[in-house]
Design a protein around this motif. Structure first.
Motif, PDB file in Angstrom:
ATOM      1  N   PRO A 159       2.788   0.323  -8.987  1.00 36.71           N
ATOM      2  CA  PRO A 159       2.426   0.184  -7.568  1.00 36.71           C
ATOM      3  C   PRO A 159       3.359   0.937  -6.623  1.00 36.71           C
ATOM      4  O   PRO A 159       2.900   1.482  -5.615  1.00 36.71           O
ATOM      5  CB  PRO A 159       2.503  -1.331  -7.329  1.00 36.71           C
ATOM      6  CG  PRO A 159       2.273  -1.933  -8.675  1.00 36.71           C
ATOM      7  CD  PRO A 159       2.892  -0.964  -9.658  1.00 36.71           C
ATOM      8  N   GLU A 160       4.637   0.989  -6.925  1.00 38.50           N
ATOM      9  CA  GLU A 160       5.580   1.701  -6.052  1.00 38.50           C
ATOM     10  C   GLU A 160       5.421   3.219  -6.122  1.00 38.50           C
ATOM     11  O   GLU A 160       6.013   3.948  -5.321  1.00 38.50           O
ATOM     12  CB  GLU A 160       7.030   1.301  -6.354  1.00 38.50           C
ATOM     13  CG  GLU A 160       7.487   1.591  -7.759  1.00 38.50           C
ATOM     14  CD  GLU A 160       7.292   0.441  -8.749  1.00 38.50           C
ATOM     15  OE1 GLU A 160       8.020   0.415  -9.748  1.00 38.50           O
ATOM     16  OE2 GLU A 160       6.398  -0.421  -8.533  1.00 38.50           O
ATOM     17  N   ASN A 161       4.597   3.704  -7.040  1.00 38.97           N
ATOM     18  CA  ASN A 161       4.356   5.139  -7.169  1.00 38.97           C
ATOM     19  C   ASN A 161       2.977   5.547  -6.643  1.00 38.97           C
ATOM     20  O   ASN A 161       2.439   6.587  -7.006  1.00 38.97           O
ATOM     21  CB  ASN A 161       4.523   5.573  -8.623  1.00 38.97           C
ATOM     22  CG  ASN A 161       5.948   5.417  -9.083  1.00 38.97           C
ATOM     23  OD1 ASN A 161       6.871   5.438  -8.277  1.00 38.97           O
ATOM     24  ND2 ASN A 161       6.151   5.222 -10.371  1.00 38.97           N
ATOM     25  N   ILE A 162       2.423   4.707  -5.784  1.00 38.93           N
ATOM     26  CA  ILE A 162       1.161   4.986  -5.110  1.00 38.93           C
ATOM     27  C   ILE A 162       1.495   5.196  -3.636  1.00 38.93           C
ATOM     28  O   ILE A 162       2.135   4.345  -3.016  1.00 38.93           O
ATOM     29  CB  ILE A 162       0.179   3.819  -5.274  1.00 38.93           C
ATOM     30  CG1 ILE A 162      -0.098   3.575  -6.761  1.00 38.93           C
ATOM     31  CG2 ILE A 162      -1.119   4.102  -4.511  1.00 38.93           C
ATOM     32  CD1 ILE A 162      -0.842   2.271  -7.049  1.00 38.93           C
ATOM     33  N   ALA A 163       1.099   6.339  -3.097  1.00 43.04           N
ATOM     34  CA  ALA A 163       1.436   6.655  -1.707  1.00 43.04           C
ATOM     35  C   ALA A 163       0.189   7.036  -0.921  1.00 43.04           C
ATOM     36  O   ALA A 163      -0.662   7.773  -1.426  1.00 43.04           O
ATOM     37  CB  ALA A 163       2.451   7.798  -1.651  1.00 43.04           C
ATOM     38  N   PHE A 164       0.117   6.548   0.294  1.00 43.29           N
ATOM     39  CA  PHE A 164      -0.882   7.010   1.259  1.00 43.29           C
ATOM     40  C   PHE A 164      -0.136   7.916   2.225  1.00 43.29           C
ATOM     41  O   PHE A 164       0.826   7.484   2.861  1.00 43.29           O
ATOM     42  CB  PHE A 164      -1.570   5.820   1.928  1.00 43.29           C
ATOM     43  CG  PHE A 164      -2.367   5.025   0.925  1.00 43.29           C
ATOM     44  CD1 PHE A 164      -3.622   5.465   0.529  1.00 43.29           C
ATOM     45  CD2 PHE A 164      -1.834   3.894   0.328  1.00 43.29           C
ATOM     46  CE1 PHE A 164      -4.344   4.789  -0.436  1.00 43.29           C
ATOM     47  CE2 PHE A 164      -2.552   3.208  -0.634  1.00 43.29           C
ATOM     48  CZ  PHE A 164      -3.808   3.646  -1.026  1.00 43.29           C
ATOM     49  N   LEU A 165      -0.543   9.156   2.254  1.00 38.02           N
ATOM     50  CA  LEU A 165       0.237  10.196   2.904  1.00 38.02           C
ATOM     51  C   LEU A 165       0.049  10.198   4.426  1.00 38.02           C
ATOM     52  O   LEU A 165      -1.091  10.126   4.905  1.00 38.02           O
ATOM     53  CB  LEU A 165      -0.130  11.558   2.321  1.00 38.02           C
ATOM     54  CG  LEU A 165      -0.002  11.641   0.798  1.00 38.02           C
ATOM     55  CD1 LEU A 165      -0.494  12.995   0.306  1.00 38.02           C
ATOM     56  CD2 LEU A 165       1.432  11.405   0.365  1.00 38.02           C
ATOM     57  N   PRO A 166       1.157  10.300   5.155  1.00 37.46           N
ATOM     58  CA  PRO A 166       1.054  10.358   6.620  1.00 37.46           C
ATOM     59  C   PRO A 166       0.521  11.703   7.071  1.00 37.46           C
ATOM     60  O   PRO A 166       0.684  12.727   6.392  1.00 37.46           O
ATOM     61  CB  PRO A 166       2.504  10.142   7.079  1.00 37.46           C
ATOM     62  CG  PRO A 166       3.346  10.607   5.937  1.00 37.46           C
ATOM     63  CD  PRO A 166       2.536  10.332   4.683  1.00 37.46           C
ATOM     64  N   LYS A 167      -0.086  11.701   8.259  1.00 38.10           N
ATOM     65  CA  LYS A 167      -0.608  12.935   8.842  1.00 38.10           C
ATOM     66  C   LYS A 167       0.547  13.859   9.196  1.00 38.10           C
ATOM     67  O   LYS A 167       1.658  13.409   9.463  1.00 38.10           O
ATOM     68  CB  LYS A 167      -1.407  12.624  10.097  1.00 38.10           C
ATOM     69  CG  LYS A 167      -2.646  11.824   9.864  1.00 38.10           C
ATOM     70  CD  LYS A 167      -3.329  11.517  11.183  1.00 38.10           C
ATOM     71  CE  LYS A 167      -4.465  10.551  10.999  1.00 38.10           C
ATOM     72  NZ  LYS A 167      -5.038  10.136  12.275  1.00 38.10           N
ATOM     73  N   ASN A 168       0.256  15.142   9.194  1.00 39.37           N
ATOM     74  CA  ASN A 168       1.229  16.150   9.665  1.00 39.37           C
ATOM     75  C   ASN A 168       1.284  16.110  11.182  1.00 39.37           C
ATOM     76  O   ASN A 168       0.301  15.802  11.835  1.00 39.37           O
ATOM     77  CB  ASN A 168       0.823  17.558   9.211  1.00 39.37           C
ATOM     78  CG  ASN A 168       1.145  17.794   7.764  1.00 39.37           C
ATOM     79  OD1 ASN A 168       2.285  17.661   7.349  1.00 39.37           O
ATOM     80  ND2 ASN A 168       0.132  18.116   6.967  1.00 39.37           N
ATOM     81  N   GLY A 169       2.447  16.499  11.710  1.00 37.89           N
ATOM     82  CA  GLY A 169       2.483  16.637  13.163  1.00 37.89           C
ATOM     83  C   GLY A 169       3.483  15.816  13.853  1.00 37.89           C
ATOM     84  O   GLY A 169       4.293  15.124  13.633  1.00 37.89           O
ATOM     85  N   LEU A 223      -6.230  15.294   1.626  1.00 37.56           N
ATOM     86  CA  LEU A 223      -5.514  14.599   0.564  1.00 37.56           C
ATOM     87  C   LEU A 223      -4.759  13.454   1.227  1.00 37.56           C
ATOM     88  O   LEU A 223      -3.729  13.658   1.865  1.00 37.56           O
ATOM     89  CB  LEU A 223      -4.546  15.535  -0.160  1.00 37.56           C
ATOM     90  CG  LEU A 223      -3.662  14.887  -1.215  1.00 37.56           C
ATOM     91  CD1 LEU A 223      -4.487  14.215  -2.307  1.00 37.56           C
ATOM     92  CD2 LEU A 223      -2.720  15.912  -1.822  1.00 37.56           C
ATOM     93  N   VAL A 224      -5.312  12.236   1.103  1.00 33.81           N
ATOM     94  CA  VAL A 224      -4.770  11.083   1.814  1.00 33.81           C
ATOM     95  C   VAL A 224      -4.013  10.117   0.916  1.00 33.81           C
ATOM     96  O   VAL A 224      -3.208   9.323   1.390  1.00 33.81           O
ATOM     97  CB  VAL A 224      -5.883  10.333   2.585  1.00 33.81           C
ATOM     98  CG1 VAL A 224      -6.469  11.221   3.673  1.00 33.81           C
ATOM     99  CG2 VAL A 224      -6.968   9.841   1.649  1.00 33.81           C
ATOM    100  N   GLY A 225      -4.268  10.178  -0.400  1.00 37.04           N
ATOM    101  CA  GLY A 225      -3.585   9.300  -1.343  1.00 37.04           C
ATOM    102  C   GLY A 225      -3.155  10.067  -2.569  1.00 37.04           C
ATOM    103  O   GLY A 225      -3.858  10.961  -3.032  1.00 37.04           O
ATOM    104  N   PHE A 226      -1.986   9.712  -3.090  1.00 40.78           N
ATOM    105  CA  PHE A 226      -1.425  10.413  -4.243  1.00 40.78           C
ATOM    106  C   PHE A 226      -0.660   9.397  -5.072  1.00 40.78           C
ATOM    107  O   PHE A 226       0.078   8.570  -4.526  1.00 40.78           O
ATOM    108  CB  PHE A 226      -0.486  11.519  -3.766  1.00 40.78           C
ATOM    109  CG  PHE A 226      -0.188  12.563  -4.791  1.00 40.78           C
ATOM    110  CD1 PHE A 226      -0.903  13.749  -4.820  1.00 40.78           C
ATOM    111  CD2 PHE A 226       0.815  12.377  -5.726  1.00 40.78           C
ATOM    112  CE1 PHE A 226      -0.634  14.723  -5.763  1.00 40.78           C
ATOM    113  CE2 PHE A 226       1.091  13.344  -6.676  1.00 40.78           C
ATOM    114  CZ  PHE A 226       0.367  14.527  -6.698  1.00 40.78           C
TER     115      PHE A 226
END
Length: 178
Positions: free
Chosen positions: A168-178, A39-42
């Protein structure tokens, strides 16, 4: 009040731009959806997301077709405190290939999930209409077979979301865990 205004604005944008209902991809293949996805974008205008998006991390979804043609969805991600957050749903097939429905016990809402774009060995774009107490919210998700997301795919996801009323401000590309 602010949340209500955002919903009204999103609905107005859809009406003015002539948003059509999100239709599942043609020639959908349940079998090709099988396996591990990141899940990379939400994206959503839902108030809970607006207040929590900065803390969200990339998760992993396992999609497994059932013998009846339904879709078992298992999702896991790492929470800020280091514990694992898990959620599973059995998404029931509908008469339309690529469209599934399920009820979330966790969030107590009805979900109408559509696979609206997919390259089975690369990405999938999901459009979900979540309804609770008569109020609907759109959630768009970008799944990838790898944790890396190329710029052209980010642009495609962003365009899809904005065309469907997500700010647009409610579109997120999620960072990797770690």
């Amino acid at each position: 009040m602010k949340c209500h205004l955002l919903r009204m604005l999103a609905a107005l944008v859809c009406v003015l731009t002539g948003c059509a209902p999100a239709m599942p991809v043609k020639d959908f293949s349940l079998e090709k959806m099988t396996g591990k996805w990141y899940l990379v974008g939400f994206a959503t205008n839902a108030q809970w997301f607006v207040t929590h998006k900065d803390h969200m991390k990339m998760g992993v979804a396992m999609l497994t077709p059932t013998a009846d043609g339904d879709l078992d969805i298992s999702h896991a991600s790492l929470k800020a405190d280091g514990t694992c957050w898990r959620m599973s749903h059995l998404a029931l097939k509908t008469d339309t290939p690529g469209r599934f429905t399920f009820y979330s016990e966790t969030w107590q809402n009805d979900n109408d999930l559509r696979v609206v774009d997919v390259l089975y060995d690369d990405f999938a774009l999901l459009h979900t209409i979540k309804t609770k107490n008569g109020v609907s919210e759109i959630v768009s998700q970008l799944l990838s077979r790898t944790p890396e997301v190329r710029v052209t795919l980010q642009e495609k996801f962003t365009q899809y979301c904005t065309e469907n009323g997500i700010l647009p401000e409610n579109i997120a590309f999620l960072p990797k865990n770690g």
